[in-house]
Write an enzyme that holds these catalytic residues in place. Sequence first.
Site, short mmCIF file in Angstrom:
data_model
loop_
_atom_site.label_atom_id
_atom_site.label_comp_id
_atom_site.label_asym_id
_atom_site.label_seq_id
_atom_site.Cartn_x
_atom_site.Cartn_y
_atom_site.Cartn_z
N ALA A 167 2.92 -6.75 3.37
CA ALA A 167 1.64 -6.56 3.42
C ALA A 167 1.49 -4.93 3.06
CB ALA A 167 1.23 -6.60 4.79
N GLY B 45 4.94 -10.01 4.31
CA GLY B 45 4.00 -10.76 3.93
C GLY B 45 4.16 -11.55 2.69
N GLU C 173 6.12 -14.48 3.72
CA GLU C 173 5.22 -15.45 4.21
C GLU C 173 4.14 -16.00 3.04
OE1 GLU C 173 4.23 -12.12 6.99
OE2 GLU C 173 4.32 -13.53 8.36
N GLU D 10 9.48 -6.81 9.26
CA GLU D 10 8.33 -6.23 9.81
C GLU D 10 8.90 -5.33 11.23
OE1 GLU D 10 8.40 -8.99 8.72
OE2 GLU D 10 6.16 -9.56 7.90
C1 HXC Z 1 2.49 -0.33 0.56
C2 HXC Z 1 4.61 -0.41 -0.90
C3 HXC Z 1 5.18 -1.41 -0.16
C4 HXC Z 1 4.38 -1.93 0.87
C5 HXC Z 1 6.56 -0.92 -1.67
N1 HXC Z 1 5.38 0.06 -1.68
N2 HXC Z 1 6.51 -1.71 -0.74
N3 HXC Z 1 3.46 0.09 -0.50
N4 HXC Z 1 3.14 -1.27 1.21
N5 HXC Z 1 4.65 -2.98 1.62
C6 HXC Z 1 5.30 1.05 -2.78
C7 HXC Z 1 5.92 2.39 -2.41
O1 HXC Z 1 5.61 3.02 -1.36
C8 HXC Z 1 6.19 3.03 -3.52
O2 HXC Z 1 5.08 3.72 -3.81
C9 HXC Z 1 6.30 1.65 -4.72
O3 HXC Z 1 5.78 0.58 -3.97
C10 HXC Z 1 7.59 1.47 -5.12
O4 HXC Z 1 8.60 1.26 -4.07
P1 HXC Z 1 10.15 2.09 -3.54
O5 HXC Z 1 10.13 2.10 -2.35
O6 HXC Z 1 9.88 3.22 -4.39
O7 HXC Z 1 10.78 1.03 -4.63
P2 HXC Z 1 12.33 0.64 -4.30
O8 HXC Z 1 13.00 1.79 -3.79
O9 HXC Z 1 12.97 -0.14 -5.33
O10 HXC Z 1 12.47 0.00 -2.98
C11 HXC Z 1 11.92 -1.58 -2.82
C12 HXC Z 1 11.72 -1.98 -1.29
C13 HXC Z 1 10.97 -1.05 -0.68
C14 HXC Z 1 13.29 -2.27 -0.60
C15 HXC Z 1 11.02 -3.30 -1.57
O11 HXC Z 1 9.92 -0.76 -1.33
C16 HXC Z 1 10.54 -1.31 0.53
O12 HXC Z 1 11.42 -1.46 1.71
N6 HXC Z 1 9.32 -1.68 0.83
C17 HXC Z 1 8.42 -2.39 2.16
C18 HXC Z 1 9.06 -3.63 2.63
C19 HXC Z 1 8.33 -3.84 3.84
O13 HXC Z 1 8.82 -3.47 4.91
N7 HXC Z 1 7.59 -5.10 3.77
C20 HXC Z 1 6.84 -5.59 5.09
C21 HXC Z 1 5.70 -4.94 5.23
S1 HXC Z 1 5.16 -5.38 6.70
P3 HXC Z 1 5.23 5.30 -4.34
O14 HXC Z 1 3.50 5.53 -4.40
O15 HXC Z 1 5.84 6.06 -3.56
O16 HXC Z 1 5.82 5.03 -5.90
C22 HXC Z 1 4.44 -7.21 6.44
C23 HXC Z 1 3.96 -8.04 7.57
C24 HXC Z 1 2.78 -7.49 8.06
O17 HXC Z 1 4.33 -7.45 5.32
C25 HXC Z 1 2.50 -8.41 9.40
C26 HXC Z 1 2.48 -7.38 10.54
C27 HXC Z 1 1.21 -7.09 11.17
#
Ligand code: HXC
Length: 257
Positions: free
Chosen positions: A65, A108, A111, A131
Site C-alpha cells: 500500500a 498489500g 495480499e 506491515e
Molecule cells: C510508497 C513506496 C513504497 C510504498 C516503495 N516506495 N515502496 N512508496 N509506498 N509501499 C517508493 C520509495 O519511497 C521510493 O521513492 C521508490 O518507491 C523506490 O523505492 P526504494 O525504497 O528506493 O527502492 P529499494 O531501495 O530498491 O527498496 C525496495 C523495497 C523498499 C525493499 C521494496 O521500497 C520497501 O521496503 N518498500 C516498502 C515495503 C513495505 O513496507 N510495504 C508494506 C506497506 S504497508 P523515492 O521517491 O524515494 O524514489 C501495506 C499494508 C497496508 O502494504 C495495510 C495496513 C493498513
Amino acid sequence: TSYQTIEVEHRGAVGVVTLSRPDALNALNTQLMGEVTAAVSELDQDGQIGCIVLTGSRKAFAAGADIKEMQSLSYMDAYSSDWFAAWDRLTAVRKPLIAAVSGYALGGGCELAMLCDLIIAADNAKFGQPEIKLGVIPGIGGTQRLTRAVGKAKAMEMCLTGRMMDATEAERSGLVARVVPVDLLTEEALETASAIAGMSTPVAMMVKESVDRAHETTLSEGVRFERRVFHATFATDDQKEGMAAFVDKRVPSFTDR
Ligand code: HXC
C-alpha cells in the site's frame, strides 16, 4: 477507458492488467485501487475474455500500500472511508484471475497477489507482510489468506517479523503454483491464461467457485456443493462438445459464454 496507473491489454481471450507506477514500485494508492478494480471488473464482464492476468514490473509486482498516502490518516479517516475495502471487489470476479509476480510482492502487494486465484512467480519474486515494521498490520486479508496458503507457523513468523519468502520457499510452502525464470514470466503466464481461456468459460467459472468453497465451508458441504455444480455442467453445450470431441479424437471447440 484511459488509466494512469495501469495498462490494460487484450491478448486474444486473455485480459492483461499491468500495474504501472514505476516511480513508487507500484505502491497501491487509491487511484490505482480504483483503476485495477474497474479494469478487472470490466474484463470480467467482457464476453470475449476467458481469463485475466494481473502483473507488475520486473522489479516489483507491488511494494505494498502507498505508505506516503496512508502516513497521516486518522482512525476516523480510515474507518469512515473503509480504507482498502474496495479491494474486496476482486473477490466478486468470476473468471479466473492469475497473478504473475516478479520482484517484490510486499504488504498489500502480497495480499493483492493472494486475492488472485493462482500465483505464478518469477524466480526473483519476494513475498512478505512487513506491515509490522510500520506499526500496522495487514489490512487486505494478509493474516487470513497467507495463513490459509502456507499454514500458521510460516504466516505467523512472516507477519510478526516481516521476513520475506523467496520464490523457492513460496513454491515449497504452497503460496505459488509455479516458479519460472524471470525472463519467461509473461510468456508462461500468458500460456497458462490462454489454456484456461480455451476451456469452457462457464465451466472454468464453476471450477473457481467450487475450489473457493473449500475455504468457506465444511468438507461435506463443499463436496455437496461440488456435486450439484458437476451435475449442472451437463446443462452446458460445452459438456456435449467436450465429450464428443474426446470420442471423435478431435480438439474441442467450446462456445458457451
Ligand atoms: C510508497 C513506496 C513504497 C510504498 C516503495 N516506495 N515502496 N512508496 N509506498 N509501499 C517508493 C520509495 O519511497 C521510493 O521513492 C521508490 O518507491 C523506490 O523505492 P526504494 O525504497 O528506493 O527502492 P529499494 O531501495 O530498491 O527498496 C525496495 C523495497 C523498499 C525493499 C521494496 O521500497 C520497501 O521496503 N518498500 C516498502 C515495503 C513495505 O513496507 N510495504 C508494506 C506497506 S504497508 P523515492 O521517491 O524515494 O524514489 C501495506 C499494508 C497496508 O502494504 C495495510 C495496513 C493498513
